[in-house]
Design a protein around this motif. Structure first.
Motif, mmCIF file in Angstrom:
data_model
loop_
_atom_site.group_PDB
_atom_site.id
_atom_site.type_symbol
_atom_site.label_atom_id
_atom_site.label_comp_id
_atom_site.label_asym_id
_atom_site.label_seq_id
_atom_site.Cartn_x
_atom_site.Cartn_y
_atom_site.Cartn_z
ATOM 1 N N PRO B 170 -7.394 -12.414 2.127
ATOM 2 C CA PRO B 170 -6.185 -11.593 2.353
ATOM 3 C C PRO B 170 -6.257 -10.232 1.670
ATOM 4 N N TYR B 173 -7.253 -7.271 4.014
ATOM 5 C CA TYR B 173 -6.250 -6.735 4.948
ATOM 6 C C TYR B 173 -5.156 -5.971 4.198
ATOM 7 N N LEU B 174 -4.702 -6.539 3.089
ATOM 8 C CA LEU B 174 -3.589 -5.934 2.350
ATOM 9 C C LEU B 174 -4.008 -4.616 1.711
ATOM 10 N N PRO B 184 2.004 -3.589 5.599
ATOM 11 C CA PRO B 184 1.227 -4.450 6.516
ATOM 12 C C PRO B 184 1.764 -4.412 7.958
ATOM 13 N N SER B 200 -5.033 -12.015 9.468
ATOM 14 C CA SER B 200 -4.259 -10.770 9.468
ATOM 15 C C SER B 200 -2.771 -11.067 9.584
ATOM 16 N N ARG B 202 -1.187 -13.757 8.759
ATOM 17 C CA ARG B 202 -0.649 -14.336 7.517
ATOM 18 C C ARG B 202 -0.343 -13.254 6.483
ATOM 19 N N CYS B 203 -1.018 -12.092 6.611
ATOM 20 C CA CYS B 203 -0.763 -10.972 5.689
ATOM 21 C C CYS B 203 0.338 -10.053 6.197
#
Lengths: 246, 246
Positions: B170, B173-174, B184, B200, B202-203
């Motif tokens: 994660p 992506y973050l 995000p 992605s 989930r982020c």
């Protein structure tokens, strides 16, 4: 200064200082300041915009950066440094009627700086042979938005932000070369500022000085650079391209 | 799947998976392998290049990456992972006559992968409205050289390398959203692989699935994606641009 191409045959990437070297920060800030004043209905003499721009740059960027370099302040994004100084300037000039959205938008003038007239055509030529990238203390978002706005044809965006330091810290130059998979001597730093180039040189990079006599105003002013200092000295990016045989 | 533009009005940047999504790694490696064999004068049946490409990818990249994700191996550049696997494949296939320069050059085939036919025209359209960037486990030098070689018009180059981790961690992506100065939900991940998109999501990123049925060979093969999964499902970058109203 070396003759054309000699000594730089192995160079694969050109890294560019941005504020002052690629873009004319001062005129851009003055112009947007004047437009803002008009939109807000401020009297024409409420703000001396050239002085405002110079103070924003000098105290919000240059001096703030030195405090970080001396370890007196933690590393933060240039966007944040610019905003802190903008808020102080707003106080000093009695512009408190600017709301949050207007402050945020004006702070992003640094994402919308205009390039010098030769910057885009010069970069297009230099890009034919070299990987071209900024290497600026400006943060990644600032440099990315600026490139999109101004049409700067970078191959990638390198910022001191990626390395948690500010130029002229040697780590910035060395890590920039390394992340491109290159040795320092395969990289040439291009800048309008002697200190940036001298720091690059100490790290083993090649160097090109580009004269930007109008960075600080309409009165031409040049860096104190001796005639044989640095691998190249040029009057524009197009002149540099010609000297490199492009 | 949402209707055109609804729910993605706030999206400002599109991040792209690269291997398989933007470029056809398999055909590129096979073609360069065959050319190498010819230059070296190897008999035509000495190496099964499709199998060679698949093993290089599977064991040199996918499996190596999982070892890093599980903490069994330290983070290293994909260039290094590719080279370790190449050296093993050279042993296995009895190709030890390849000298260091040839090995280094062949390892850089991953810097020269060919884009899918719709990739460049699709990216040009998407770039009109969005900041477009790779977000790949490939390292910065690899992605920069690939973009230059293939004419990929990125606005910047974001790589998991910048964050010292690999997707689907994660953090990748973050931190990519953060370095662009975005939340995000202002970012959409575009990929041909379900796992990348689910991570992605989930982020908090938006997601677009692009079908690449020929990533793994001439026999079409698709990911197990349900019809309503992800914000968009498209057959190409141009199809995605159309769905986004571009």
């Amino acid at each position: 200064m070396r003759t054309i191409m000699s000594g730089v045959d192995g160079v694969k990437a050109l890294l560019f200082d941005v504020f002052g070297t690629v873009v004319d920060w001062r005129s851009s800030v003055i112009r947007e300041g004047q437009q803002l004043a008009q939109r807000q209905g401020w009297p024409a003499d409420k703000v001396d915009w050239p002085q405002f721009a110079d103070t924003w740059r000098r105290e919000g960027y240059t001096q703030a950066m030195r405090r970080v370099a001396r370890g007196e302040a933690p590393w933060v994004r240039v966007d944040v440094l610019h905003r802190q100084m903008l808020d102080r300037l707003i106080e000093q000039h009695g512009l408190q009627d600017l709301d949050e959205a207007a402050r945020d938008s004006f702070n992003r003038v640094w994402h919308r700086l205009q390039p010098w007239p030769d910057s885009v055509p010069g970069l297009i030529r230099l890009k034919r042979r070299y990987v071209i990238s900024p290497l600026s203390n400006g943060n990644v978002a600032l440099l990315t938005n600026m490139a999109k706005h101004a049409g700067l044809p970078w191959d990638c965006i390198l910022s001191a932000e990626l390395f948690g330091a500010f130029k002229p810290d040697p780590a910035v130059y060395l890590k920039a070369a390394d992340i491109l998979g290159l040795q320092p001597q395969e990289v040439m730093m291009v800048a309008a500022h002697r200190g940036d180039l001298e720091a690059s040189e100490r790290c083993g990079l090649h160097t090109a000085y580009v004269r930007r006599p109008f960075e600080h105003g309409t009165e031409p002013r040049l860096e104190d650079v001796s005639p044989n200092q640095f691998d190249f000295q040029a009057d524009s990016f197009e002149d540099l391209a010609i000297q490199l045989g492009l």
